[in-house]
Design an enzyme around this catalytic site. Structure first.
Site, mmCIF file in Angstrom:
data_model
loop_
_atom_site.group_PDB
_atom_site.id
_atom_site.type_symbol
_atom_site.label_atom_id
_atom_site.label_comp_id
_atom_site.label_asym_id
_atom_site.label_seq_id
_atom_site.Cartn_x
_atom_site.Cartn_y
_atom_site.Cartn_z
ATOM 1 N N VAL A 23 -11.266 -20.196 -23.185
ATOM 2 C CA VAL A 23 -10.475 -20.479 -24.137
ATOM 3 C C VAL A 23 -10.658 -21.973 -24.641
ATOM 4 O O VAL A 23 -10.684 -22.128 -25.968
ATOM 5 C CB VAL A 23 -8.919 -20.503 -23.370
ATOM 6 C CG1 VAL A 23 -7.874 -21.292 -24.417
ATOM 7 C CG2 VAL A 23 -8.375 -19.188 -23.047
ATOM 8 N N ARG A 72 4.568 -22.189 -8.182
ATOM 9 C CA ARG A 72 5.478 -21.534 -8.783
ATOM 10 C C ARG A 72 6.749 -22.533 -9.555
ATOM 11 O O ARG A 72 6.867 -23.666 -8.758
ATOM 12 C CB ARG A 72 6.508 -20.861 -7.380
ATOM 13 C CG ARG A 72 5.285 -20.061 -6.843
ATOM 14 C CD ARG A 72 5.195 -18.788 -7.446
ATOM 15 N NE ARG A 72 4.241 -17.794 -6.449
ATOM 16 C CZ ARG A 72 3.802 -16.684 -6.944
ATOM 17 N NH1 ARG A 72 3.918 -16.143 -8.182
ATOM 18 N NH2 ARG A 72 3.007 -15.921 -6.139
ATOM 19 N N CYS A 73 7.444 -21.852 -10.345
ATOM 20 C CA CYS A 73 8.321 -23.063 -10.913
ATOM 21 C C CYS A 73 9.649 -22.157 -11.330
ATOM 22 O O CYS A 73 9.815 -21.659 -12.393
ATOM 23 C CB CYS A 73 7.816 -23.745 -12.302
ATOM 24 S SG CYS A 73 8.901 -24.911 -12.976
ATOM 25 N N GLY A 102 0.764 -13.467 -14.355
ATOM 26 C CA GLY A 102 1.087 -12.284 -14.337
ATOM 27 C C GLY A 102 2.638 -12.057 -15.007
ATOM 28 O O GLY A 102 2.821 -12.858 -15.839
ATOM 29 N N ASP A 129 -3.082 -7.808 -8.599
ATOM 30 C CA ASP A 129 -2.584 -6.404 -8.575
ATOM 31 C C ASP A 129 -2.537 -5.542 -9.738
ATOM 32 O O ASP A 129 -2.307 -4.365 -9.400
ATOM 33 C CB ASP A 129 -0.833 -7.044 -8.546
ATOM 34 C CG ASP A 129 -0.389 -7.524 -7.268
ATOM 35 O OD1 ASP A 129 -1.289 -7.714 -6.042
ATOM 36 O OD2 ASP A 129 0.447 -8.143 -6.930
ATOM 37 N N LYS A 215 -12.349 15.123 13.995
ATOM 38 C CA LYS A 215 -12.329 13.708 13.572
ATOM 39 C C LYS A 215 -11.878 12.731 14.629
ATOM 40 O O LYS A 215 -10.956 12.837 15.208
ATOM 41 C CB LYS A 215 -11.440 13.278 12.320
ATOM 42 C CG LYS A 215 -11.557 12.154 11.644
ATOM 43 C CD LYS A 215 -10.606 11.918 10.376
ATOM 44 C CE LYS A 215 -11.108 12.732 9.159
ATOM 45 N NZ LYS A 215 -12.360 12.108 8.561
ATOM 46 N N LYS A 216 -12.789 11.462 14.746
ATOM 47 C CA LYS A 216 -12.286 10.400 15.763
ATOM 48 C C LYS A 216 -11.591 9.351 15.408
ATOM 49 O O LYS A 216 -10.963 8.621 16.255
ATOM 50 C CB LYS A 216 -13.541 10.116 16.554
ATOM 51 C CG LYS A 216 -14.406 11.121 17.123
ATOM 52 C CD LYS A 216 -13.681 12.065 18.384
ATOM 53 C CE LYS A 216 -14.726 12.887 18.910
ATOM 54 N NZ LYS A 216 -13.963 13.967 19.919
#
Length: 322
Positions: A23, A72-73, A102, A129, A215-216
């Protein structure tokens, strides 16, 4: 367009620095002044806004996290609070704002564009995510995926040595892409996702069938949004007598140097965001679809009906885990 600002908001993701770099340098190349907002939306309120130069973003493309910091706001949901933030942009003559983050970060940008028509806003999807509509991939997803794969490969070594079932909890509140993609990549015997109703009794039966075939050990990949790893382990042991261990990967998934894919994605999206601002676009999120740059209005991004889930990949993962 003479002045723009850029901020990172919400949970950090590898590649955010690469996006800020793109940017900044694209804007300066186009004779646009760039201001960095430190501490996300909180920085807008606190007037923690500083001019960025070419050197400000030097030696950042390979760094994880965000040098602009993030916070965070929750108070930004209040109109009076947003007015103060908008005024801090206005007094500097800032006409465009690029928000990297996000879904919640996008909503803040949309509010600004609605309440102040002279400030254009563009969102860049930055979250591990991969839960943002309008793009195939978000910045940080690929790096987090590779972190999970590396971790689970090591977990499988010890699971095999001790004939144990490991329940691996990964991030993903509403979107299980990390669990799905990682589960397919590591050959997890079962993947538990928020998008799919999974009966743990069925998981137990599948593990039992594997044991009968010799399968173990097993790996159960769980996205945190549907249940915790410990809850999954507790439920499993109600139906089958196996030795289980829980591994919560946690914040290690957010850290680390961004992968090549994330560096390229962040660079492309960052440059494209500036181009959209130059064209007069606003209230849109940029993305990548079929390797093509795209932009989508925030309203469409927020629509639940557009939420993505790759059911074909999920079915493939089930078939290959037999």
């Amino acid at each position: 367009m003479k002045k723009i600002a850029v901020l990172t908001s919400g949970g950090d993701s590898p590649g955010m620095n690469a996006a800020v770099r793109a940017v900044t340098r694209t804007a300066i190349y186009n004779n646009i002044e760039v201001y960095g907002v430190y501490q996300g939306y909180q920085g807008l309120l606190d007037d923690d806004i500083h001019k960025l130069e070419l050197g400000s973003v030097g030696d950042t493309i390979q760094r994880g996290g965000t040098f602009l910091f993030s916070a965070r706001c929750p108070q930004f949901k209040e109109e009076d609070v947003r007015k103060k933030a908008i005024e801090n942009l206005r007094k500097r003559g800032i006409e465009g704002l690029v928000v990297i983050g996000g879904d919640g970060s996008y909503r803040g940008a949309q509010r600004i564009s609605e309440e102040c028509k002279e400030i254009q806003t563009i969102g860049i999807p930055g979250t591990i995510d991969n839960d943002i509509n309008g793009t195939d991939f978000t910045i940080g997803f690929d790096t987090a995926l590779n972190t999970i794969i590396e971790s689970v490969d090591k977990i499988r070594d010890t699971a095999s040595s001790h004939a144990r079932t490991f329940i691996v909890e990964v991030m993903g509140r509403d979107c299980g892409d990390l669990a799905l993609w990682a589960g397919l990549s590591v050959g997890a015997e079962t993947i538990v996702l928020p998008e799919v109703n999974t009966d743990i009794k069925d998981v137990a039966e599948k593990i039992e069938q594997g044991i009968k075939r010799g399968k173990k050990h097993s790996i159960v990949m769980v996205a945190e949004g549907c249940m915790s790893g410990q809850e999954c382990a507790d439920e499993l042991t109600k139906y089958i007598n196996i030795d289980t261990r829980v591994s919560v990967l946690g914040h290690i998934q957010r850290g680390g140097s961004p992968s090549g894919a994330d560096r390229v994605l962040a660079s492309r999206l960052g440059g494209y965001a500036v181009e959209l601002l130059k064209q007069g676009e606003t209230a849109k999120g940029v993305g990548i679809r079929n390797n093509q740059l795209t932009s989508t209005p925030f309203d469409e991004i927020f629509a639940e009906s557009n939420r993505k889930f790759n059911s074909q990949m999920y079915e493939l993962a089930k078939e290959l885990s037999i």
